[in-house]
Write a protein that holds these residues in place. Structure first.
Motif, PDB file in Angstrom:
ATOM      1  N   THR A  66       0.832  -1.201   0.000  1.00 14.29           N
ATOM      2  CA  THR A  66       0.000   0.000   0.000  1.00 14.29           C
ATOM      3  C   THR A  66       0.868   1.251   0.000  1.00 14.29           C
ATOM      4  O   THR A  66       0.588   2.220  -0.719  1.00 14.29           O
ATOM      5  N   ALA A  67       1.927   1.225   0.784  1.00 15.02           N
ATOM      6  CA  ALA A  67       2.826   2.383   0.849  1.00 15.02           C
ATOM      7  C   ALA A  67       3.493   2.638  -0.494  1.00 15.02           C
ATOM      8  O   ALA A  67       3.515   3.780  -0.987  1.00 15.02           O
ATOM      9  N   ILE A  68       4.038   1.597  -1.103  1.00 15.84           N
ATOM     10  CA  ILE A  68       4.733   1.757  -2.382  1.00 15.84           C
ATOM     11  C   ILE A  68       3.761   2.192  -3.473  1.00 15.84           C
ATOM     12  O   ILE A  68       4.059   3.098  -4.264  1.00 15.84           O
ATOM     13  N   ALA A  69       2.585   1.584  -3.514  1.00 18.51           N
ATOM     14  CA  ALA A  69       1.591   1.950  -4.521  1.00 18.51           C
ATOM     15  C   ALA A  69       1.156   3.402  -4.352  1.00 18.51           C
ATOM     16  O   ALA A  69       0.995   4.138  -5.334  1.00 18.51           O
ATOM     17  N   GLY A  70       0.964   3.823  -3.107  1.00 20.47           N
ATOM     18  CA  GLY A  70       0.562   5.209  -2.850  1.00 20.47           C
ATOM     19  C   GLY A  70       1.629   6.205  -3.250  1.00 20.47           C
ATOM     20  O   GLY A  70       1.333   7.251  -3.839  1.00 20.47           O
ATOM     21  N   LEU A  71       2.881   5.877  -2.953  1.00 17.56           N
ATOM     22  CA  LEU A  71       3.991   6.767  -3.309  1.00 17.56           C
ATOM     23  C   LEU A  71       4.190   6.814  -4.821  1.00 17.56           C
ATOM     24  O   LEU A  71       4.334   7.892  -5.412  1.00 17.56           O
ATOM     25  N   GLU A  72       4.206   5.656  -5.451  1.00 10.86           N
ATOM     26  CA  GLU A  72       4.450   5.591  -6.893  1.00 10.86           C
ATOM     27  C   GLU A  72       3.350   6.288  -7.689  1.00 10.86           C
ATOM     28  O   GLU A  72       3.603   6.882  -8.738  1.00 10.86           O
ATOM     29  N   SER A  73       2.126   6.228  -7.200  1.00  7.08           N
ATOM     30  CA  SER A  73       0.996   6.837  -7.908  1.00  7.08           C
ATOM     31  C   SER A  73       0.824   8.319  -7.567  1.00  7.08           C
ATOM     32  O   SER A  73      -0.048   8.986  -8.123  1.00  7.08           O
ATOM     33  N   GLY A  74       1.622   8.820  -6.635  1.00  7.63           N
ATOM     34  CA  GLY A  74       1.548  10.224  -6.269  1.00  7.63           C
ATOM     35  C   GLY A  74       0.412  10.576  -5.339  1.00  7.63           C
ATOM     36  O   GLY A  74       0.120  11.762  -5.124  1.00  7.63           O
ATOM     37  N   ASN A  75      -0.213   9.581  -4.748  1.00 12.23           N
ATOM     38  CA  ASN A  75      -1.334   9.857  -3.852  1.00 12.23           C
ATOM     39  C   ASN A  75      -0.903  10.158  -2.420  1.00 12.23           C
ATOM     40  O   ASN A  75      -1.711  10.575  -1.600  1.00 12.23           O
ATOM     41  N   VAL A  76       0.363   9.919  -2.147  1.00 15.68           N
ATOM     42  CA  VAL A  76       0.951  10.314  -0.879  1.00 15.68           C
ATOM     43  C   VAL A  76       2.426  10.595  -1.161  1.00 15.68           C
ATOM     44  O   VAL A  76       3.000  10.035  -2.097  1.00 15.68           O
ATOM     45  N   THR A  77       3.025  11.484  -0.386  1.00 20.09           N
ATOM     46  CA  THR A  77       4.435  11.833  -0.600  1.00 20.09           C
ATOM     47  C   THR A  77       5.264  11.388   0.604  1.00 20.09           C
ATOM     48  O   THR A  77       4.721  11.020   1.660  1.00 20.09           O
ATOM     49  N   LEU A  78       6.576  11.460   0.443  1.00 16.48           N
ATOM     50  CA  LEU A  78       7.469  11.054   1.523  1.00 16.48           C
ATOM     51  C   LEU A  78       7.383  11.988   2.723  1.00 16.48           C
ATOM     52  O   LEU A  78       7.609  11.574   3.867  1.00 16.48           O
ATOM     53  N   THR A  79       7.053  13.234   2.474  1.00 15.81           N
ATOM     54  CA  THR A  79       7.038  14.219   3.564  1.00 15.81           C
ATOM     55  C   THR A  79       5.655  14.431   4.177  1.00 15.81           C
ATOM     56  O   THR A  79       5.544  14.968   5.282  1.00 15.81           O
ATOM     57  N   GLU A  80       4.616  14.004   3.477  1.00 16.67           N
ATOM     58  CA  GLU A  80       3.257  14.241   3.983  1.00 16.67           C
ATOM     59  C   GLU A  80       3.006  13.458   5.265  1.00 16.67           C
ATOM     60  O   GLU A  80       3.388  12.294   5.400  1.00 16.67           O
ATOM     61  N   GLN A 118       6.399   1.840  10.851  1.00 19.00           N
ATOM     62  CA  GLN A 118       6.965   1.525  12.162  1.00 19.00           C
ATOM     63  C   GLN A 118       5.882   1.194  13.178  1.00 19.00           C
ATOM     64  O   GLN A 118       5.973   0.215  13.919  1.00 19.00           O
ATOM     65  N   LYS A 119       4.836   2.020  13.209  1.00 12.14           N
ATOM     66  CA  LYS A 119       3.778   1.857  14.209  1.00 12.14           C
ATOM     67  C   LYS A 119       2.592   1.059  13.690  1.00 12.14           C
ATOM     68  O   LYS A 119       1.617   0.859  14.412  1.00 12.14           O
ATOM     69  N   SER A 120       2.684   0.638  12.418  1.00 13.34           N
ATOM     70  CA  SER A 120       1.627  -0.154  11.781  1.00 13.34           C
ATOM     71  C   SER A 120       0.271   0.549  11.870  1.00 13.34           C
ATOM     72  O   SER A 120      -0.754  -0.045  12.239  1.00 13.34           O
ATOM     73  N   CYS A 121       0.266   1.824  11.512  1.00 16.82           N
ATOM     74  CA  CYS A 121      -0.933   2.659  11.647  1.00 16.82           C
ATOM     75  C   CYS A 121      -1.970   2.333  10.568  1.00 16.82           C
ATOM     76  O   CYS A 121      -1.768   2.656   9.395  1.00 16.82           O
ATOM     77  N   ASN A 122      -3.080   1.747  10.953  1.00 20.66           N
ATOM     78  CA  ASN A 122      -4.133   1.405   9.994  1.00 20.66           C
ATOM     79  C   ASN A 122      -4.683   2.643   9.289  1.00 20.66           C
ATOM     80  O   ASN A 122      -4.926   2.637   8.084  1.00 20.66           O
ATOM     81  N   TYR A 123      -4.909   3.688  10.061  1.00 21.70           N
ATOM     82  CA  TYR A 123      -5.549   4.901   9.539  1.00 21.70           C
ATOM     83  C   TYR A 123      -4.763   5.458   8.358  1.00 21.70           C
ATOM     84  O   TYR A 123      -5.349   5.843   7.339  1.00 21.70           O
ATOM     85  N   PHE A 124      -3.444   5.519   8.454  1.00 24.40           N
ATOM     86  CA  PHE A 124      -2.601   6.044   7.375  1.00 24.40           C
ATOM     87  C   PHE A 124      -2.854   5.269   6.084  1.00 24.40           C
ATOM     88  O   PHE A 124      -2.994   5.862   5.004  1.00 24.40           O
ATOM     89  N   PHE A 125      -2.947   3.958   6.194  1.00 23.62           N
ATOM     90  CA  PHE A 125      -3.108   3.131   4.994  1.00 23.62           C
ATOM     91  C   PHE A 125      -4.550   3.116   4.489  1.00 23.62           C
ATOM     92  O   PHE A 125      -4.784   2.961   3.301  1.00 23.62           O
ATOM     93  N   TYR A 126      -5.517   3.311   5.386  1.00 27.04           N
ATOM     94  CA  TYR A 126      -6.897   3.510   4.936  1.00 27.04           C
ATOM     95  C   TYR A 126      -6.964   4.699   3.977  1.00 27.04           C
ATOM     96  O   TYR A 126      -7.504   4.612   2.879  1.00 27.04           O
ATOM     97  N   GLU A 127      -6.407   5.816   4.440  1.00 26.24           N
ATOM     98  CA  GLU A 127      -6.473   7.052   3.663  1.00 26.24           C
ATOM     99  C   GLU A 127      -5.680   6.932   2.361  1.00 26.24           C
ATOM    100  O   GLU A 127      -6.141   7.378   1.295  1.00 26.24           O
ATOM    101  N   THR A 128      -4.505   6.330   2.422  1.00 26.85           N
ATOM    102  CA  THR A 128      -3.677   6.167   1.223  1.00 26.85           C
ATOM    103  C   THR A 128      -4.407   5.366   0.162  1.00 26.85           C
ATOM    104  O   THR A 128      -4.448   5.738  -1.019  1.00 26.85           O
ATOM    105  N   ALA A 129      -4.995   4.245   0.559  1.00 25.66           N
ATOM    106  CA  ALA A 129      -5.697   3.386  -0.402  1.00 25.66           C
ATOM    107  C   ALA A 129      -6.965   4.045  -0.921  1.00 25.66           C
ATOM    108  O   ALA A 129      -7.309   3.905  -2.100  1.00 25.66           O
TER     109      ALA A 129
END
Length: 369
Positions: A66-80, A118-129
């Protein structure tokens, strides 16, 4: 449970174990009826190779996809930084919580992608997807070999399933936003084998390069010549009816994004807030890892079944091996992290002790009758 140890550069399976197991010698010599019945009727199914035949929900060890797909597609950035408020409230009829939302915690607060892993935050990945949609997520899952047979030279390998609109349609289910959110954290229709997960972790470790999963190092003919890899593959594929599937060759991963994800995995084991820090805090080798606790329905008594996963690679800077351990109803992935740590300690020779052998020869005469 099951365990797979893989060479991250070549895809060679260095070790593979399924438990409970059985005595293969019984089948070589002619198994008794009573022993066969004991295997056949055992509710733990010891005759099933859980490494390749049994797909499971991966839970949080899927979050790197989910992280890689979100970053590669531009839906989330490294600094956001996405602010985890504890409950994802975008949709009225489906409002899942982050695992950190309890009577004592509201949520993780603002996290970037490294902190979210690191913290396995579900919320972050909900929003990214939710931002990128299920089609992009499914595409990257398949790129890493998930929901696709590896082609290992063994029969009965399961394909598994990638959560997607196509799969939902095949089972006559309408796709909803909640399905995308569920898929983001490795739940829902996502089901993969431990072998597929080992390939996926290996590809993260090796820089995103695809690998050929195999248990055959080489084959020599009686005349001393070596059978070519192509000939072996053709023979095995014909015997097993295996066909290579589309691996999304148009995908080229950005090394910055991949390194950020790996950094997040490293912080799982080395950062005090990491979900496996307690298992690796005194380990001599740096490790990139991820815990997973996957909900898998209820048992016959109505209690939740939670499968425990831990997936990791080491050494962090120059990866050699990937190790994946899954325990049915094992609870939290933190528990399986201990098994992974012990396997790595054995592989890297941490358990080796100085042994002094007596090299003096003792003559004797053997009596042959």
């Amino acid at each position: 449970g099951s365990c797979v140890v893989m060479n991250v550069k070549t895809g060679e399976v260095l070790a593979m174990a399924s438990y409970p197991d059985y005595n293969p010698q019984s089948f070589a010599n002619g198994i008794t009826t009573s022993e066969w019945n004991s295997y056949r009727d055992n509710e733990l199914h010891p005759l099933i190779n859980r490494c390749i035949e049994s797909p499971y929900e991966p839970g949080s060890i899927f979050k790197m996809v989910t992280a890689i797909a979100g970053l590669e597609s531009g839906n989330v950035t490294l600094t956001e930084r996405i602010n985890d408020t504890g409950v994802y409230t975008k949709y009225k009829n489906f409002q899942p919580k982050c695992w950190y939302y309890t009577d004592y915690h509201v949520g993780h607060g603002p996290l970037n992608v490294i902190g979210a892993i690191q913290k396995s935050c579900n919320y972050f990945f909900y929003e990214t997807a939710d931002r990128m949609g299920i089609d992009i997520l499914a595409k990257y899952a398949k790129y890493f070999g998930l929901g696709v047979k590896t082609g290992i030279e063994l029969p009965n390998e399961a394909t598994g399933t990638v959560a997607s609109k196509e799969y939902a349609k095949s089972i006559n289910v309408t796709w909803n936003p909640g399905d995308t959110i569920n898929a983001a954290i490795g739940q829902g229709y996502n089901r993969f084998t431990s072998l597929q997960m080992a390939k996926y972790i290996s590809m993260i470790a090796n820089g995103g390069n695809s690998i050929d999963v195999s248990i055959i190092k080489s084959i020599q003919k009686p005349d001393g010549t070596t059978v070519s890899k192509e000939e072996i593959d053709n023979f095995v594929n014909e015997k097993l009816g295996f066909k290579n599937e589309d691996s999304n060759d148009d995908i080229t991963l950005n090394s910055q994004y991949l390194n950020a994800v790996k950094e997040g995995m490293n912080s799982v084991t080395s950062g005090e807030a990491g979900t496996a820090y307690v298992r690796f805090k005194d380990f001599d080798i740096e490790v990139g890892g991820k815990t997973g606790s996957a909900e898998a329905g209820k048992d016959k008594n109505g209690k939740d079944i939670v499968n425990a996963w831990f997936a990791a690679f080491a050494p962090y800077d120059e990866p050699e091996i990937a190790v994946v351990v899954m325990v049915e109803n094992g609870g939290h992935g933190n528990y399986t992290a201990e098994a992974v740590r012990n396997i790595m300690a054995e592989y890297f020779g941490m358990n080796t002790q100085n042994v002094t052998e007596d090299m003096r020869a003792i003559s004797y005469t053997e009596s042959m009758r």
